[in-house]
Enzyme design. Structure first.
Site, PDB file in Angstrom:
ATOM      1  CG  ASP A 147      -1.736  -1.243   1.393  1.00  0.00           C
ATOM      2  OD1 ASP A 147      -2.124  -1.819   0.366  1.00  0.00           O
ATOM      3  OD2 ASP A 147      -1.997  -1.645   2.548  1.00  0.00           O
ATOM      4  CD  GLU A 151      -9.221  -2.527  -1.266  1.00  0.00           C
ATOM      5  OE1 GLU A 151      -9.675  -2.513  -0.120  1.00  0.00           O
ATOM      6  OE2 GLU A 151      -8.515  -3.457  -1.699  1.00  0.00           O
TER       7      GLU A 151
HETATM    8  O1  FUB Z   1      -3.274  -3.669   3.140  1.00  0.00           O
HETATM    9  C1  FUB Z   1      -4.578  -3.977   3.544  1.00  0.00           C
HETATM   10  C2  FUB Z   1      -5.533  -3.608   2.447  1.00  0.00           C
HETATM   11  O2  FUB Z   1      -5.239  -4.313   1.265  1.00  0.00           O
HETATM   12  C3  FUB Z   1      -5.462  -2.170   2.024  1.00  0.00           C
HETATM   13  O3  FUB Z   1      -6.035  -1.305   2.932  1.00  0.00           O
HETATM   14  C4  FUB Z   1      -6.130  -2.261   0.711  1.00  0.00           C
HETATM   15  O4  FUB Z   1      -5.980  -1.130  -0.086  1.00  0.00           O
HETATM   16  C5  FUB Z   1      -5.475  -3.492   0.140  1.00  0.00           C
HETATM   17  O5  FUB Z   1      -4.227  -3.212  -0.445  1.00  0.00           O
END
Ligand code: FUB
Length: 449
Positions: A35, A209
């Site tokens: 991320d 997301e």
């Molecule tokens: O790293 C945990 C979660 O996985 C993140 O918050 C999302 O964006 C995905 O990458």
């Protein structure tokens, strides 16, 4: 660590430990990172990633994401990265459940000389909300120390915070909870100045997301991972306003061909080049919740649309010829006879090796800086049962011959072979290493002296 043993040094400055790390893809090879939010502060790139660790009984949920803290890394050339150590951890944030192991994707932004670090986690107290909420930690310098706010932000429920400050000084917060949300921020950067809205124009079907918004030439680019099919690809939409409405424009990076379910991006302009920071499970091919950050160059078309980024192992940046060059992070390889594997499948953090399995097999590694002073020799760390013949050339497979290396069989598994240079070149060149007979040779690294 065989691969990085001479490339890592420790400097003790107060309580901080600095690691100098070489960088192809993945760029951090001493821990899992995911991320990635990259920011340019004071002429350097700062990288704020999640820090994946492996869950164990009593420590997180086995088989799921597990994160207990955040590190920050910096680089002035995208090649050497400094790990500034832990900046925020779950047991030191008053509102975070200390055994949440849910310190997911963060962001950091600078305003009026203060650095605001935004991060999601599970709260210890259900009055803050169920699921994830988002908090802020504040520092005077990009590498901290960061002081967490005692409470999470009000009216912000979800993950993956991203902050954008427009040219007029207005700051915006974006985050995800199935959809992508946006709101204006007050000048204090820790409170919303408007009610959250869902950015409705994004695809209705499939999880979205990881919002990351940036501006270029008056166009606001909202980038986000989206499950169009099986796993996340990286998409973008544009608008003439940071709050939208946005028009979906296309895909920046396709789904991972090897099935890493998540991807997560930031896009940054550094020294006149745009870069995409993203992640892949390079160091954990059998478990995709242990990821590693990568960088590749990103280009725009003249109409402002983004060209699709094809992931590479070579990544970005120029490699100093006197550092270890890792041809397993290749720019190109022969269609047959070359393979890449872990040095030790039980210890992926030791890195990879390149096998040239027969005559004619080759590997290309771009952008090596041979410097301006004459180099004397090149050393290769390699392994071969039967011996072999290797050639190192510049610029093309039939380009200037730099070294012709006769290798006798290795008695122990690996040895370093040094060969005097046949041609002395200066400046930045693409290197080609080719096998000249059918005896297989494995290469860990090469380095010029
Ligand atoms: O790293 C945990 C979660 O996985 C993140 O918050 C999302 O964006 C995905 O990458």
């Amino acid at each position: 660590m065989v691969r990085y043993s001479t490339a890592i040094f420790l400097v003790m400055t107060g309580m901080s430990i600095f690691h100098r790390l070489p960088a192809q893809n993945p760029i951090i090879t001493t821990q899992y990172t995911a991320d990635p939010t990259a920011r340019v502060f004071n002429g350097k790139i700062y990288l704020y990633p999640s820090h994946d660790i492996l869950a164990a009984p009593g420590k997180g949920r086995v088989g799921w994401f597990c994160m207990e803290d955040y590190h920050v890394f910096s680089s002035s050339d995208l090649t050497d990265w400094t790990d500034h150590g832990v900046i925020v951890s779950q047991d030191k944030v008053p509102w975070v459940r200390p055994d949440s192991y849910s310190m997911w994707a963060p962001d950091c932004i600078c305003r009026n000389g203060k650095y605001y670090f935004y991060f999601p986690s599970s709260p210890r107290d259900s009055t803050y909300g169920r699921g994830f909420v988002i908090g802020v930690a504040i520092a005077d310098r990009p590498e901290g120390p960061f002081v967490p706010q005692p409470e999470p932000m009000k009216n912000v429920h979800g993950i993956d915070p991203n902050v954008f400050i427009d040219r007029d000084g207005q700051a915006y917060l974006y985050w995800a909870q199935g959809n992508i949300y946006a709101a204006r921020l007050k000048d204090n950067m820790v409170e919303l100045a408007s009610a959250p809205v869902i950015l409705q124009e994004l695809p209705a079907k499939g999880l979205k997301e990881g919002p990351f918004l940036f501006e270029r030439n008056g166009i606001y680019y909202l980038t986000y991972p989206h499950v169009q099919n099986k796993t996340e690809c990286l998409e973008y939409a544009t608008s003439d306003n940071p709050m939208g409405p946005f028009a979906v424009k296309g895909v920046i990076m396709d789904e991972s061909p090897t099935g890493c379910w998540t991807n997560h991006q930031s896009i940054v302009l550094f020294k006149d080049q745009w870069y995409l920071f993203y992640h892949h499970n390079d160091l954990s091919p059998h478990f995709d919740k242990a990821r590693s950050v990568r960088i590749d160059s990103l280009f725009f078309n003249s109409d402002g649309t983004i060209q699709k980024v094809i992931p590479t192992l070579r990544g970005a940046g120029v490699t100093d010829a006197t550092h270890m060059i890792q041809p397993d992070r290749y720019s190109n390889i022969s269609t047959a006879g070359t393979s890449i594997g872990f040095l030790d499948t039980l210890h992926p953090f030791e890195g990879w090796k390149t096998a040239l399995e027969r005559g004619g097999a080759w590997v290309q590694y771009n952008s090596v800086d041979l410097g301006s002073r004459p180099l004397r020799s090149v050393s290769l760390r390699l392994s071969t049962r039967a011996g072999g013949v290797l050639q190192v050339r510049a610029d093309a497979l039939d380009g200037p011959l730099i070294a012709d290396i006769q290798v006798s069989p290795t008695v122990t598994e690996w040895k370093i072979v040094t060969s005097t240079l046949k041609t002395n070149l200066s400046g930045v060149h693409n290197l080609f290493v080719a096998s000249k007979d059918d005896r297989p040779v494995e290469i860990d690294w090469l380095r010029f002296e």
